[in-house]
Design a protein around this motif. Structure first.
Motif, PDB file in Angstrom:
ATOM      1  N   PHE A 146      52.599  41.817  30.474  1.00  0.00           N
ATOM      2  CA  PHE A 146      52.110  42.534  31.396  1.00  0.00           C
ATOM      3  C   PHE A 146      52.920  42.611  32.664  1.00  0.00           C
ATOM      4  O   PHE A 146      53.772  41.716  33.113  1.00  0.00           O
ATOM      5  N   ASP A 147      52.810  43.673  33.407  1.00  0.00           N
ATOM      6  CA  ASP A 147      53.653  43.721  34.688  1.00  0.00           C
ATOM      7  C   ASP A 147      53.144  42.757  35.838  1.00  0.00           C
ATOM      8  O   ASP A 147      53.983  42.251  36.923  1.00  0.00           O
ATOM      9  N   VAL A 148      51.995  42.592  35.822  1.00  0.00           N
ATOM     10  CA  VAL A 148      51.058  41.634  36.815  1.00  0.00           C
ATOM     11  C   VAL A 148      49.959  40.979  36.266  1.00  0.00           C
ATOM     12  O   VAL A 148      49.379  41.553  35.494  1.00  0.00           O
ATOM     13  N   ILE A 149      49.896  39.761  36.580  1.00  0.00           N
ATOM     14  CA  ILE A 149      48.592  38.878  36.332  1.00  0.00           C
ATOM     15  C   ILE A 149      47.960  38.522  37.570  1.00  0.00           C
ATOM     16  O   ILE A 149      48.543  38.209  38.534  1.00  0.00           O
ATOM     17  N   LEU A 150      46.660  38.835  37.840  1.00  0.00           N
ATOM     18  CA  LEU A 150      45.593  38.084  38.460  1.00  0.00           C
ATOM     19  C   LEU A 150      44.965  37.043  38.034  1.00  0.00           C
ATOM     20  O   LEU A 150      44.050  37.313  36.987  1.00  0.00           O
TER      21      LEU A 150
ATOM     22  N   MET B  55      53.139  46.624  43.981  1.00  0.00           N
ATOM     23  CA  MET B  55      51.952  46.295  43.326  1.00  0.00           C
ATOM     24  C   MET B  55      50.896  45.672  43.650  1.00  0.00           C
ATOM     25  O   MET B  55      49.677  45.975  43.318  1.00  0.00           O
ATOM     26  N   GLU B  56      51.045  44.767  44.767  1.00  0.00           N
ATOM     27  CA  GLU B  56      50.078  43.912  45.209  1.00  0.00           C
ATOM     28  C   GLU B  56      49.186  44.719  45.960  1.00  0.00           C
ATOM     29  O   GLU B  56      47.861  44.709  46.086  1.00  0.00           O
ATOM     30  N   ALA B  57      49.712  45.742  46.854  1.00  0.00           N
ATOM     31  CA  ALA B  57      48.866  46.624  47.554  1.00  0.00           C
ATOM     32  C   ALA B  57      47.918  47.481  46.614  1.00  0.00           C
ATOM     33  O   ALA B  57      46.904  47.640  46.830  1.00  0.00           O
ATOM     34  N   LYS B  58      48.606  47.741  45.466  1.00  0.00           N
ATOM     35  CA  LYS B  58      47.592  48.524  44.596  1.00  0.00           C
ATOM     36  C   LYS B  58      46.522  47.738  43.892  1.00  0.00           C
ATOM     37  O   LYS B  58      45.263  48.232  43.863  1.00  0.00           O
ATOM     38  N   LEU B  59      46.747  46.579  43.881  1.00  0.00           N
ATOM     39  CA  LEU B  59      45.560  45.728  43.295  1.00  0.00           C
ATOM     40  C   LEU B  59      44.817  45.126  44.190  1.00  0.00           C
ATOM     41  O   LEU B  59      43.811  44.375  43.720  1.00  0.00           O
ATOM     42  N   ARG B  60      45.008  44.908  45.327  1.00  0.00           N
ATOM     43  CA  ARG B  60      44.239  44.442  46.283  1.00  0.00           C
ATOM     44  C   ARG B  60      42.910  44.717  46.420  1.00  0.00           C
ATOM     45  O   ARG B  60      42.226  43.723  46.714  1.00  0.00           O
ATOM     46  N   PRO B  61      42.489  45.759  46.321  1.00  0.00           N
ATOM     47  CA  PRO B  61      40.855  46.125  46.009  1.00  0.00           C
ATOM     48  C   PRO B  61      40.247  45.079  45.321  1.00  0.00           C
ATOM     49  O   PRO B  61      39.220  44.674  45.291  1.00  0.00           O
ATOM     50  N   ILE B  62      40.976  45.214  44.079  1.00  0.00           N
ATOM     51  CA  ILE B  62      40.424  44.327  42.794  1.00  0.00           C
ATOM     52  C   ILE B  62      40.272  42.715  43.393  1.00  0.00           C
ATOM     53  O   ILE B  62      39.039  42.325  43.171  1.00  0.00           O
ATOM     54  N   TYR B  63      41.376  42.199  43.933  1.00  0.00           N
ATOM     55  CA  TYR B  63      41.011  40.937  44.062  1.00  0.00           C
ATOM     56  C   TYR B  63      40.387  40.563  45.389  1.00  0.00           C
ATOM     57  O   TYR B  63      40.016  39.459  45.665  1.00  0.00           O
ATOM     58  N   GLN B  64      40.341  41.522  46.410  1.00  0.00           N
ATOM     59  CA  GLN B  64      39.727  41.222  47.283  1.00  0.00           C
ATOM     60  C   GLN B  64      37.958  41.130  47.026  1.00  0.00           C
ATOM     61  O   GLN B  64      37.304  40.644  47.480  1.00  0.00           O
ATOM     62  N   GLU B  65      37.642  41.965  46.294  1.00  0.00           N
ATOM     63  CA  GLU B  65      36.141  41.797  45.783  1.00  0.00           C
ATOM     64  C   GLU B  65      35.967  40.701  45.144  1.00  0.00           C
ATOM     65  O   GLU B  65      34.841  39.952  45.386  1.00  0.00           O
ATOM     66  N   ARG B  66      36.794  40.175  44.479  1.00  0.00           N
ATOM     67  CA  ARG B  66      36.752  38.868  43.876  1.00  0.00           C
ATOM     68  C   ARG B  66      36.641  37.632  44.932  1.00  0.00           C
ATOM     69  O   ARG B  66      36.003  36.704  44.833  1.00  0.00           O
TER      70      ARG B  66
ATOM     71  N   ILE C 228      49.783  32.697  45.825  1.00  0.00           N
ATOM     72  CA  ILE C 228      48.461  32.525  46.252  1.00  0.00           C
ATOM     73  C   ILE C 228      48.074  33.782  47.189  1.00  0.00           C
ATOM     74  O   ILE C 228      48.595  33.925  48.364  1.00  0.00           O
ATOM     75  N   VAL C 229      47.028  34.423  46.956  1.00  0.00           N
ATOM     76  CA  VAL C 229      46.490  35.578  47.746  1.00  0.00           C
ATOM     77  C   VAL C 229      45.126  35.302  48.330  1.00  0.00           C
ATOM     78  O   VAL C 229      44.691  35.942  49.164  1.00  0.00           O
TER      79      VAL C 229
END
Length: 289
Positions: free
Chosen positions: A37-41, A1-12, A95-96
């Motif tokens: 939810f399956d994941v929270i950022l 899941m982290e890989a899928k969301l990486r573009p979102i949090y890298q932008e932040r 922590i990412v």
């Protein structure tokens, strides 16, 4: 899941305003920690137009939530205990991104739980406990048993949180698991309330008596912060107390706590004449024994 969301949090993470980002994955089928939810950022911002901004996403038949929260709001939640999930997210999330080790320092502070911070949080919980207990007892005495039940459940919850803080821990979402190990007598009261086969009236009658004894045992710890403030000068008006930088965190619960402490001879009233005949200003002071 982290890989899928990486573009979102890298932008932040690329924004200079971002202090840190924590990723929290759902561990159980039903997870109150992640609001199902399956994941929270969880993104902490130095400042923003809105203190809290949330976005929801869907991907691969899963759902994610992005929480953008200002540093000011996070610190307020941690102080007031008004969003218990935050402690779980910070302590157990991954922590990412961490600018200048901001989140690591925050976690260290949470683990150390400075004594003054504990006293303030205990004062807030004690004030909430007193309000719920007294309101519940009032409903009980007027035979409004369901309303009384609601308030005694909340009062026991504040009593549990108070006990956890007193032992140097932060109350978590699963506070009853914590208090079962720390002060089992409070946990036993809660069990008796929700599991007893006695009538509602009898359960409440026993609970109010037992709760009052436990509350009296907590007066010194629960009032230590407010007593410290009261000792800063000879006497205080209610408005002066409400404007005090720390006491204002007690909010609407302050008056009820003061009245309780007056009844228990811990605080005394000083009267000052007004222009009206027989009308006096009320001031509050710590009683010296």
């Amino acid at each position: 899941m982290e890989a899928k969301l990486r573009p979102i949090y890298q932008e932040r993470a690329s924004h200079p305003n971002t202090l840190g980002i924590v990723l929290i994955e759902k561990k159980d089928i039903v997870s109150p920690v992640t609001d199902t939810f399956d994941v929270i950022l969880f993104v902490i911002l130095k400042q923003a137009e809105e203190d809290v901004f949330i976005k929801h996403y869907s991907f691969d038949e899963k759902k994610a939530a992005l929480h953008l929260v200002t540093e000011k709001q996070v610190l307020e939640w941690l102080l007031l205990g008004s969003n218990r999930k935050i402690i779980d997210w910070l302590m157990n999330g991954k922590i990412v991104f961490d600018r200048n080790e901001y989140i690591e320092k925050l976690k260290t502070e949470l683990n150390e739980f400075p004594f003054h911070g504990r006293k303030l949080k205990m004062g807030i919980e004690f004030a909430r406990l007193i309000r719920r207990y007294r309101d519940g007892k009032s409903f009980f005495e007027s035979h409004q048993y369901l309303d009384a039940y609601n308030h005694i459940v909340h009062s026991l919850h504040h009593l549990a949180r108070l006990a956890v803080i007193d032992h140097g821990f932060h109350p978590e979402v699963t506070v009853w698991n914590q208090v079962k190990k720390i002060e089992p007598e409070i946990y036993k009261l809660y069990e008796e309330l929700v599991m007893s086969e006695e009538t509602m009236e009898k359960r409440l009658e026993l609970l109010f008596l037992a709760s009052e004894l436990l509350i009296l045992q907590k007066v010194e710890q629960g009032s230590a912060h407010l007593f410290g403030v009261l000792e800063e000068k000879d006497s205080w008006s209610i408005q002066e107390l409400l404007k005090h930088e720390e006491v204002k965190s007690y909010g609407i619960d302050l008056t009820g706590m003061l009245e309780f402490l007056i009844e228990k001879h811990q605080v005394h009233i000083q009267l000052e004449e007004t222009k009206g005949v027989g009308i006096y200003h009320r001031y509050y002071a710590k009683k010296n024994f």
